[in-house]
Design a protein around this motif. Structure first.
Motif, PDB file in Angstrom:
ATOM      1  N   LEU A   1      -5.189  26.848  74.441  1.00  0.00           N
ATOM      2  CA  LEU A   1      -3.976  27.513  73.981  1.00  0.00           C
ATOM      3  C   LEU A   1      -2.767  26.719  74.443  1.00  0.00           C
ATOM      4  O   LEU A   1      -2.794  26.048  75.465  1.00  0.00           O
ATOM      5  N   SER A   2      -1.688  26.811  73.674  1.00  0.00           N
ATOM      6  CA  SER A   2      -0.467  26.125  74.088  1.00  0.00           C
ATOM      7  C   SER A   2       0.456  27.128  74.775  1.00  0.00           C
ATOM      8  O   SER A   2       0.555  28.286  74.372  1.00  0.00           O
ATOM      9  N   LEU A   3       1.097  26.682  75.819  1.00  0.00           N
ATOM     10  CA  LEU A   3       2.055  27.501  76.533  1.00  0.00           C
ATOM     11  C   LEU A   3       3.467  27.081  76.115  1.00  0.00           C
ATOM     12  O   LEU A   3       3.705  25.914  75.810  1.00  0.00           O
ATOM     13  N   PRO A   4       4.415  28.010  76.092  1.00  0.00           N
ATOM     14  CA  PRO A   4       5.764  27.678  75.631  1.00  0.00           C
ATOM     15  C   PRO A   4       6.458  26.609  76.476  1.00  0.00           C
ATOM     16  O   PRO A   4       7.275  25.864  75.971  1.00  0.00           O
ATOM     17  N   SER A   5       6.104  26.510  77.742  1.00  0.00           N
ATOM     18  CA  SER A   5       6.790  25.562  78.620  1.00  0.00           C
ATOM     19  C   SER A   5       6.153  24.177  78.624  1.00  0.00           C
ATOM     20  O   SER A   5       6.615  23.290  79.317  1.00  0.00           O
ATOM     21  N   SER A   6       5.082  23.975  77.839  1.00  0.00           N
ATOM     22  CA  SER A   6       4.385  22.690  77.865  1.00  0.00           C
ATOM     23  C   SER A   6       3.944  22.291  76.464  1.00  0.00           C
ATOM     24  O   SER A   6       3.689  23.132  75.605  1.00  0.00           O
ATOM     25  N   GLU A   7       3.841  20.993  76.273  1.00  0.00           N
ATOM     26  CA  GLU A   7       3.359  20.478  74.994  1.00  0.00           C
ATOM     27  C   GLU A   7       1.839  20.347  74.989  1.00  0.00           C
ATOM     28  O   GLU A   7       1.230  20.239  73.933  1.00  0.00           O
ATOM     29  N   ARG A   8       1.232  20.338  76.141  1.00  0.00           N
ATOM     30  CA  ARG A   8      -0.219  20.168  76.255  1.00  0.00           C
ATOM     31  C   ARG A   8      -0.938  21.505  76.052  1.00  0.00           C
ATOM     32  O   ARG A   8      -0.363  22.562  76.186  1.00  0.00           O
ATOM     33  N   LEU A   9      -2.236  21.416  75.768  1.00  0.00           N
ATOM     34  CA  LEU A   9      -3.067  22.603  75.584  1.00  0.00           C
ATOM     35  C   LEU A   9      -3.785  22.943  76.890  1.00  0.00           C
ATOM     36  O   LEU A   9      -4.264  22.063  77.592  1.00  0.00           O
ATOM     37  N   PHE A  10      -3.857  24.238  77.211  1.00  0.00           N
ATOM     38  CA  PHE A  10      -4.527  24.723  78.405  1.00  0.00           C
ATOM     39  C   PHE A  10      -5.779  25.477  78.002  1.00  0.00           C
ATOM     40  O   PHE A  10      -5.762  26.229  77.025  1.00  0.00           O
ATOM     41  N   TYR A  11      -6.854  25.297  78.779  1.00  0.00           N
ATOM     42  CA  TYR A  11      -8.052  26.103  78.569  1.00  0.00           C
ATOM     43  C   TYR A  11      -7.816  27.456  79.229  1.00  0.00           C
ATOM     44  O   TYR A  11      -7.495  27.543  80.413  1.00  0.00           O
ATOM     45  N   CYS A  12      -7.978  28.521  78.449  1.00  0.00           N
ATOM     46  CA  CYS A  12      -7.788  29.878  78.950  1.00  0.00           C
ATOM     47  C   CYS A  12      -8.953  30.747  78.502  1.00  0.00           C
ATOM     48  O   CYS A  12      -9.493  30.565  77.412  1.00  0.00           O
ATOM     49  N   ASP A  13      -9.323  31.704  79.338  1.00  0.00           N
ATOM     50  CA  ASP A  13     -10.365  32.661  79.009  1.00  0.00           C
ATOM     51  C   ASP A  13      -9.716  33.860  78.325  1.00  0.00           C
ATOM     52  O   ASP A  13      -8.745  34.416  78.817  1.00  0.00           O
ATOM     53  N   ILE A  14     -10.277  34.274  77.183  1.00  0.00           N
ATOM     54  CA  ILE A  14      -9.728  35.426  76.452  1.00  0.00           C
ATOM     55  C   ILE A  14     -10.779  36.531  76.294  1.00  0.00           C
ATOM     56  O   ILE A  14     -10.590  37.455  75.519  1.00  0.00           O
ATOM     57  N   SER A  15     -11.865  36.460  77.071  1.00  0.00           N
ATOM     58  CA  SER A  15     -12.961  37.425  76.927  1.00  0.00           C
ATOM     59  C   SER A  15     -12.578  38.825  77.408  1.00  0.00           C
ATOM     60  O   SER A  15     -13.174  39.806  76.984  1.00  0.00           O
ATOM     61  N   THR A  16     -11.599  38.960  78.285  1.00  0.00           N
ATOM     62  CA  THR A  16     -11.214  40.272  78.814  1.00  0.00           C
ATOM     63  C   THR A  16     -10.074  40.913  78.035  1.00  0.00           C
ATOM     64  O   THR A  16      -9.666  42.022  78.344  1.00  0.00           O
ATOM     65  N   GLY A  17      -9.551  40.224  77.059  1.00  0.00           N
ATOM     66  CA  GLY A  17      -8.405  40.737  76.313  1.00  0.00           C
ATOM     67  C   GLY A  17      -7.090  40.212  76.857  1.00  0.00           C
ATOM     68  O   GLY A  17      -6.061  40.300  76.195  1.00  0.00           O
ATOM     69  N   LYS A  18      -7.108  39.694  78.065  1.00  0.00           N
ATOM     70  CA  LYS A  18      -5.937  39.059  78.657  1.00  0.00           C
ATOM     71  C   LYS A  18      -6.153  37.558  78.669  1.00  0.00           C
ATOM     72  O   LYS A  18      -7.284  37.082  78.808  1.00  0.00           O
ATOM     73  N   VAL A  19      -5.087  36.830  78.554  1.00  0.00           N
ATOM     74  CA  VAL A  19      -5.180  35.372  78.614  1.00  0.00           C
ATOM     75  C   VAL A  19      -5.163  34.966  80.086  1.00  0.00           C
ATOM     76  O   VAL A  19      -4.187  35.211  80.797  1.00  0.00           O
ATOM     77  N   ARG A  20      -6.290  34.375  80.533  1.00  0.00           N
ATOM     78  CA  ARG A  20      -6.405  33.936  81.923  1.00  0.00           C
ATOM     79  C   ARG A  20      -6.667  32.434  81.948  1.00  0.00           C
ATOM     80  O   ARG A  20      -7.726  31.976  81.534  1.00  0.00           O
ATOM     81  N   PRO A  21      -5.700  31.645  82.424  1.00  0.00           N
ATOM     82  CA  PRO A  21      -5.906  30.193  82.457  1.00  0.00           C
ATOM     83  C   PRO A  21      -6.991  29.783  83.446  1.00  0.00           C
ATOM     84  O   PRO A  21      -7.140  30.406  84.499  1.00  0.00           O
TER      85      PRO A  21
END
Length: 165
Positions: free
Chosen positions: A24-44
């Motif tokens: 996923l991309s974060l607003p403060s960065s141009e790079r993509l971060f791996y985040c877990d979305i299995s719980t319904g919350k985005v957890r980097p």
């Protein structure tokens, strides 16, 4: 952190596990971060070099919560493979926690007194006060015989040794 994620070996092994890791991309960065979305919350996903800093940010803020509470705080917001083990170890060696948290309470045994065998062999004496003034007296000397439980009370204007004597 995104650069550290790219070279992280543990992240590669987690990609095939039960976690839903997405880039996923974060607003403060141009790079993509791996985040877990299995719980319904985005957890980097946190690479190893940043884990201690995340722990210190959540644990060392104000209250230094225990292992369980710190685990919950971190797991709600972030993900990595050995969260439980790392948090337990870091909490164990946290100097502020060592200074403030009591892990063992000592209990003193009750005192054993011999039973008195006659009146006035053992007398308990105490001074009560300061109380509201009555005729210039603000303290009370109390005496109780342990054998007969006979109480006596004497008014005193102060609690000096000379007054008690």
């Amino acid at each position: 952190m995104a650069i550290a994620q790219e070279s992280d070996v543990e992240l590669r092994s987690l990609l095939g596990s039960g976690l839903e890791l997405k880039q996923l991309s974060l607003p403060s960065s141009e790079r993509l971060f791996y985040c877990d979305i299995s719980t319904g919350k985005v957890r980097p996903y946190i690479p190893e070099t940043f884990r201690r800093r995340v722990f210190e940010m959540l644990h060392g803020d104000l209250s230094h919560p225990g292992v369980k509470a710190t685990n919950n705080l971190i797991k709600q917001r972030f993900v990595w493979k050995s969260v439980n083990k790392d948090v337990q170890e870091w909490c164990k060696f946290c100097i502020a926690c060592q200074k403030s948290k009591i892990h063992r309470h000592t209990k003193s045994p009750l005192g054993l007194f011999k039973l008195p065998n006659a009146r006035f062999n053992h007398v308990h004496i105490d001074i009560v006060g300061p109380l509201l003034s009555s005729k210039g007296y603000t303290f009370v000397l109390t005496c109780i015989d342990r054998f007969s439980r006979w109480p006596e009370a004497f008014p005193m204007c102060n609690q000096l040794a000379e007054t008690v004597f």
